[in-house]
Design an enzyme around this catalytic site. Sequence first.
Site, short mmCIF file in Angstrom:
data_model
loop_
_atom_site.label_atom_id
_atom_site.label_comp_id
_atom_site.label_asym_id
_atom_site.label_seq_id
_atom_site.Cartn_x
_atom_site.Cartn_y
_atom_site.Cartn_z
N ASN A 14 81.11 -16.65 6.60
CA ASN A 14 80.00 -17.58 6.00
C ASN A 14 79.98 -17.70 4.63
OD1 ASN A 14 78.81 -18.88 8.32
ND2 ASN A 14 79.15 -17.04 9.29
N ARG A 66 65.59 6.15 7.70
CA ARG A 66 65.44 4.65 7.86
C ARG A 66 64.66 3.94 6.77
NH1 ARG A 66 69.84 1.50 9.69
NH2 ARG A 66 68.96 -0.72 9.39
N VAL A 93 69.06 -4.71 10.52
CA VAL A 93 67.74 -5.20 11.01
C VAL A 93 66.72 -5.38 10.02
CG1 VAL A 93 65.61 -4.80 12.49
CG2 VAL A 93 67.60 -3.88 13.20
N ASN A 108 68.85 -17.09 8.04
CA ASN A 108 69.82 -16.27 8.72
C ASN A 108 70.65 -17.50 9.33
OD1 ASN A 108 71.00 -14.11 10.22
ND2 ASN A 108 69.88 -14.74 12.08
N HIS A 110 72.55 -17.74 13.18
CA HIS A 110 72.63 -17.26 14.49
C HIS A 110 73.62 -18.14 15.57
CE1 HIS A 110 71.68 -14.92 17.84
NE2 HIS A 110 71.70 -16.14 18.67
N ASP A 147 61.36 -14.38 10.10
CA ASP A 147 60.10 -13.99 10.12
C ASP A 147 60.07 -12.50 10.69
OD1 ASP A 147 60.29 -14.11 12.74
OD2 ASP A 147 58.77 -15.85 13.09
N GLY A 149 59.82 -11.50 13.63
CA GLY A 149 60.29 -11.36 14.96
C GLY A 149 61.81 -11.53 14.92
C1 GRF Z 1 78.86 -15.14 12.78
O1 GRF Z 1 79.27 -15.41 13.98
C2 GRF Z 1 77.18 -15.12 12.30
O2 GRF Z 1 76.68 -16.40 13.07
C3 GRF Z 1 76.81 -13.72 12.93
O3 GRF Z 1 77.66 -12.95 12.62
C4 GRF Z 1 79.13 -13.53 12.28
C5 GRF Z 1 79.28 -13.12 10.91
O4 GRF Z 1 80.67 -13.50 10.46
N1 GRF Z 1 75.35 -13.83 12.42
P1 GRF Z 1 81.07 -13.70 9.03
O5 GRF Z 1 81.00 -12.16 8.60
O6 GRF Z 1 80.49 -14.62 8.36
O7 GRF Z 1 82.77 -13.62 8.93
#
Ligand code: GRF
Length: 214
Positions: A14, A66, A93, A108, A110, A147, A149
């Site tokens: 990413n 932590r 986290v 983020n 997901h 946020d 959560g």
């Molecule tokens: C992706 O599947 C993302 O949605 C999740 O962790 C993975 C990260 O992959 N949160 P990368 O490190 O970007 O290759």
Amino acid sequence: MLRIAVCVSGGGTNLQAIIDGIASGLITNTEIVLVFSNNKNAYALERAKKAGIPTAVRCPKDYASRDEFNEEFLKALKEAQPDLVVLAGCLVVIPEAVVKAFPNRIINIHPSLIPSFCGKGYYGLHVHEKVLERGVKVSGATVHFVDEGTDTGPIILQKPVMIRQDDTPETLQKRIMEQAEWVIMPKAIDLIANGKVTVKDGHVVIDGYDEMVF
Ligand code: GRF
């Protein structure tokens, strides 16, 4: 220019989509000022170095508690003075103090269509295992603001991906990354960088878009 700090823990595909998006002009008005990792072996750090982006590494196990790690994490982010913090495969986290320091300024990615298959314990391959276990016919990815959560913040963009009968968690993970994550993460950053995204009554409003089609 939107200054972004990208937080990673692993492969960094990413992150690479963001780097490439900036280079190709798909993402405008944006510069990556920091790549932060909680894992010194993350391949994402190599990608950052190759692109000439400053990196910071802080590993929880190097700190007595932590809380100490959380403080250092926040300090490293603040030093980079980002306008936006991007969690791109970041397995930390996020401490409350960090959320408070960057209200509606952390996003983020997901790998499911929130509010399905998200929340505590839903990360990495587990998400796709649960999706296949349940037998749903469509999954996808979501970019959302962070946020206090887990995966509960305002949703910015989503993209569906159809499930194949012969999918395994691995093939589904790969297709969701290629078809959804690497598309909507750069798009969300570009929209934010160009002032198109606002949060109103807990919902995201995107200026100039009635229906998001990718
Ligand atoms: C992706 O599947 C993302 O949605 C999740 O962790 C993975 C990260 O992959 N949160 P990368 O490190 O970007 O290759």
